[in-house]
Design an enzyme around this catalytic site. Structure first.
Site, PDB file in Angstrom:
ATOM      1  N   GLU A 155       9.183  -7.967  -3.565  1.00 38.84           N
ATOM      2  CA  GLU A 155       9.009  -9.253  -2.861  1.00 38.84           C
ATOM      3  C   GLU A 155       9.942  -9.327  -1.651  1.00 38.84           C
ATOM      4  OE1 GLU A 155       8.072 -12.762  -4.888  1.00 38.84           O
ATOM      5  OE2 GLU A 155       7.254 -11.740  -6.633  1.00 38.84           O
ATOM      6  N   GLU A 176       0.855  -1.192   0.000  1.00 38.36           N
ATOM      7  CA  GLU A 176       0.000   0.000   0.000  1.00 38.36           C
ATOM      8  C   GLU A 176       0.891   1.242   0.000  1.00 38.36           C
ATOM      9  OE1 GLU A 176      -2.696  -0.413   3.312  1.00 38.36           O
ATOM     10  OE2 GLU A 176      -3.684  -2.132   2.352  1.00 38.36           O
TER      11      GLU A 176
HETATM   12  P1  FAD Z   1       9.864   0.621   2.513  1.00 35.36           P
HETATM   13  O1  FAD Z   1       9.275  -0.544   3.181  1.00 35.36           O
HETATM   14  O2  FAD Z   1       9.378   1.975   2.895  1.00 35.36           O
HETATM   15  O3  FAD Z   1      11.440   0.552   2.713  1.00 35.36           O
HETATM   16  C1  FAD Z   1      12.309   1.676   2.540  1.00 35.36           C
HETATM   17  C2  FAD Z   1      13.720   1.253   2.974  1.00 35.36           C
HETATM   18  O4  FAD Z   1      13.696   0.892   4.380  1.00 35.36           O
HETATM   19  C3  FAD Z   1      14.228   0.006   2.237  1.00 35.36           C
HETATM   20  O5  FAD Z   1      15.610   0.115   2.037  1.00 35.36           O
HETATM   21  C4  FAD Z   1      13.956  -1.125   3.228  1.00 35.36           C
HETATM   22  O6  FAD Z   1      14.821  -2.222   3.040  1.00 35.36           O
HETATM   23  C5  FAD Z   1      14.216  -0.413   4.547  1.00 35.36           C
HETATM   24  N1  FAD Z   1      13.556  -1.044   5.682  1.00 35.36           N
HETATM   25  C6  FAD Z   1      12.224  -1.154   5.929  1.00 35.36           C
HETATM   26  N2  FAD Z   1      12.002  -1.814   7.074  1.00 35.36           N
HETATM   27  C7  FAD Z   1      13.226  -2.137   7.570  1.00 35.36           C
HETATM   28  C8  FAD Z   1      13.687  -2.829   8.732  1.00 35.36           C
HETATM   29  N3  FAD Z   1      12.837  -3.360   9.620  1.00 35.36           N
HETATM   30  N4  FAD Z   1      15.027  -2.945   8.938  1.00 35.36           N
HETATM   31  C9  FAD Z   1      15.904  -2.438   8.035  1.00 35.36           C
HETATM   32  N5  FAD Z   1      15.528  -1.780   6.908  1.00 35.36           N
HETATM   33  C10 FAD Z   1      14.219  -1.628   6.693  1.00 35.36           C
HETATM   34  N6  FAD Z   1       3.871  -5.074  -4.259  1.00 35.36           N
HETATM   35  C11 FAD Z   1       2.779  -5.880  -4.364  1.00 35.36           C
HETATM   36  O7  FAD Z   1       2.036  -6.080  -3.408  1.00 35.36           O
HETATM   37  N7  FAD Z   1       2.460  -6.479  -5.562  1.00 35.36           N
HETATM   38  C12 FAD Z   1       3.216  -6.302  -6.677  1.00 35.36           C
HETATM   39  O8  FAD Z   1       2.891  -6.877  -7.726  1.00 35.36           O
HETATM   40  C13 FAD Z   1       4.367  -5.445  -6.603  1.00 35.36           C
HETATM   41  N8  FAD Z   1       5.107  -5.176  -7.712  1.00 35.36           N
HETATM   42  C14 FAD Z   1       6.085  -4.207  -7.652  1.00 35.36           C
HETATM   43  C15 FAD Z   1       6.699  -3.770  -8.826  1.00 35.36           C
HETATM   44  C16 FAD Z   1       7.632  -2.746  -8.793  1.00 35.36           C
HETATM   45  C17 FAD Z   1       8.258  -2.261 -10.071  1.00 35.36           C
HETATM   46  C18 FAD Z   1       7.987  -2.148  -7.544  1.00 35.36           C
HETATM   47  C19 FAD Z   1       8.992  -1.025  -7.479  1.00 35.36           C
HETATM   48  C20 FAD Z   1       7.404  -2.587  -6.384  1.00 35.36           C
HETATM   49  C21 FAD Z   1       6.436  -3.603  -6.417  1.00 35.36           C
HETATM   50  N9  FAD Z   1       5.755  -3.990  -5.265  1.00 35.36           N
HETATM   51  C22 FAD Z   1       4.660  -4.828  -5.344  1.00 35.36           C
HETATM   52  C23 FAD Z   1       6.064  -3.351  -3.992  1.00 35.36           C
HETATM   53  C24 FAD Z   1       7.345  -3.851  -3.335  1.00 35.36           C
HETATM   54  O9  FAD Z   1       7.158  -5.151  -2.854  1.00 35.36           O
HETATM   55  C25 FAD Z   1       7.726  -2.832  -2.251  1.00 35.36           C
HETATM   56  O10 FAD Z   1       8.207  -1.678  -2.931  1.00 35.36           O
HETATM   57  C26 FAD Z   1       8.760  -3.382  -1.296  1.00 35.36           C
HETATM   58  O11 FAD Z   1       8.195  -4.356  -0.474  1.00 35.36           O
HETATM   59  C27 FAD Z   1       9.360  -2.295  -0.406  1.00 35.36           C
HETATM   60  O12 FAD Z   1       8.361  -1.490   0.183  1.00 35.36           O
HETATM   61  P2  FAD Z   1       8.468   0.100   0.085  1.00 35.36           P
HETATM   62  O13 FAD Z   1       8.737   0.465  -1.320  1.00 35.36           O
HETATM   63  O14 FAD Z   1       7.269   0.673   0.741  1.00 35.36           O
HETATM   64  O15 FAD Z   1       9.767   0.477   0.912  1.00 35.36           O
END
Ligand code: FAD
Length: 383
Positions: free
Chosen positions: A363, A127
């Site tokens: 993922e 989300e």
């Molecule tokens: P955030 O969770 O905000 O993370 C930001 C940074 O903080 C990252 O470096 C992360 O590693 C770090 N971080 C977060 N928590 C911690 C922790 N506890 N300890 C250390 N570091 C931490 N999602 C779906 O549901 N379905 C899909 O089909 C799908 N396809 C995608 C396709 C693309 C092209 C992209 C870019 C994303 C897609 N995603 C999808 C979403 C993707 O899974 C998320 O972008 C990913 O899980 C990371 O979440 P975020 O972008 O909100 O980053």
């Protein structure tokens, strides 16, 4: 683990290699520039059986084991990661999850269309406000008579603008965190479901990535996949296998980088000889080759564990972590071999690097994979 491929596995890999050469490679640059692969590719993937791998024939599947699925995924990833992603999501995250968790009626309703390529599936977990911390998602599904009414938003959904069905995760009760999450199969033509294409991606430009907005979307209670409150387990089990599929796609990227680097090094002349004669070019190439082999072996091990009914989730995280980082390194090293020509899209390596980069993010980011592996080893959850 037996590293010899069976006759069937060798045949399916050849089928995939031929498919990529015929249906994908000639169009890759065009699709990347146009920010869309040709949607007709979905039906073609279905016709050749790639959208039905590991699914039972009675639901339209083409059978095969998880190693065969990895081999096909690798070849598709070698050709174009945008196309590879269509399969990894529609089959890997959606159809396979319905096959594992769905009722008989849900399997009959969705699997024949998903495996034939008539339907496209997407996976709606992330989300705008919750990515890594998916268990705290805020989309809500409220019971109303025989229906659920869903409100919320989903971000970065692969296949989102094309999909016919969303495997959607929503909060169904007041329980905090992941315990209150349930899974639903939501047709994308349901009134109140809006979709907006996410433009301007660094890579995977051919892929239809969308933001979904749900405003009073009504689905029957029978659309719930697995019991109420089990949604997070559904999502995590889908991602555990999904990470193997991403890893296999990354092996394909790294292999494509290796093939391109070796070929170019043998053709390009500098200082009176081809650059293959320079030791530092050979270092770049050998680094790519070691990454390819290591990533492939980690990935095949996951397939082997699944096919033997053994636990595989931690190994899948290891494979995804290593293979995604390896694909970025491999594509970057290949770009270095190409020099300035690597920086323009007439040559393949720049796109490989752009496509590889997201593999360390989705993922579960590399940081999240390390926390999954660390938790398994120490027994301590450090999220
Ligand atoms: P955030 O969770 O905000 O993370 C930001 C940074 O903080 C990252 O470096 C992360 O590693 C770090 N971080 C977060 N928590 C911690 C922790 N506890 N300890 C250390 N570091 C931490 N999602 C779906 O549901 N379905 C899909 O089909 C799908 N396809 C995608 C396709 C693309 C092209 C992209 C870019 C994303 C897609 N995603 C999808 C979403 C993707 O899974 C998320 O972008 C990913 O899980 C990371 O979440 P975020 O972008 O909100 O980053």
């Amino acid at each position: 683990m037996n590293l010899e491929l069976s006759e069937e596995q060798t045949a399916v890999r050849q089928l995939a290699e031929d498919f990529v050469a015929r249906e994908i490679t000639p169009y890759v640059v065009e699709w990347d520039r146009a920010e869309s692969v040709d949607r007709a590719i979905v039906k073609k993937l279905g016709d050749v059986g790639f959208l039905g791998l590991t699914i039972d024939e009675e639901y339209g599947g083409s059978g095969g084991d998880h190693l065969a699925y990895c081999l096909v995924t690798e070849e598709l990833g070698r050709g174009d990661s945008s196309v590879r992603g269509i399969v990894s999501v529609s089959l890997g995250l959606v159809a396979k999850t319905i096959a594992s968790w769905g009722s008989e009626a849900q399997k009959r309703r969705w699997l024949p269309g998903l495996t034939s390529g008539e339907y496209v599936g997407c996976f709606g977990l992330t989300e705008p406000g919750t990515g890594s911390d998916a268990g705290n998602l805020t989309t809500r599904a409220v019971r109303d008579g025989d229906d659920y009414v869903i409100n919320g938003a989903k971000m970065f959904i692969t296949n989102g603008t094309w999909a016919d069905v969303v495997l959607l995760f929503a909060r169904t009760n007041g329980a905090p965190g992941h315990k209150g999450v349930s899974a639903f199969l939501v047709p994308t033509d349901a009134p109140g479901l809006g979709r907006r294409t996410v433009h301007g991606k660094l890579g995977l430009r051919g892929q239809a990535t969308a933001e979904l907005v749900l405003e009073d979307v009504r689905v029957p209670a029978s659309a719930m996949l697995a019991p109420e409150g089990k949604g997070f387990s559904v999502a995590m089990s889908a991602l555990a296998k999904g990470r193997m599929s991403v890893a296999a796609g990354c092996v394909g990227i790294a292999q494509a980088a290796l093939d391109a680097a070796v070929k170019y090094a043998g053709e390009r002349g500098q200082f009176g000889k081809t650059i293959a004669h320079h030791q530092l070019i050979q270092e770049l190439i050998s680094d790519i080759a070691v990454d390819v082999d290591a990533a492939r072996l980690l990935t095949w091990r996951v397939a082997d564990l699944i096919d033997r009914g053994q636990p595989f989730a931690t190994e899948s995280s290891k494979a995804k972590l290593f293979a995604s980082e390896a694909a970025v390194r491999a594509a970057n090293n290949a770009l270095q071999v190409f020099g300035g020509y690597g920086y323009i899209d007439e040559y393949p390596v720049g796109k490989l690097l752009r496509d590889a980069r997201v593999m360390t993010l989705y993922e579960g980011t590399s940081q999240i994979q390390k926390l999954v592996i660390g938790r398994a080893l120490t027994g301590v959850s450090a999220f």
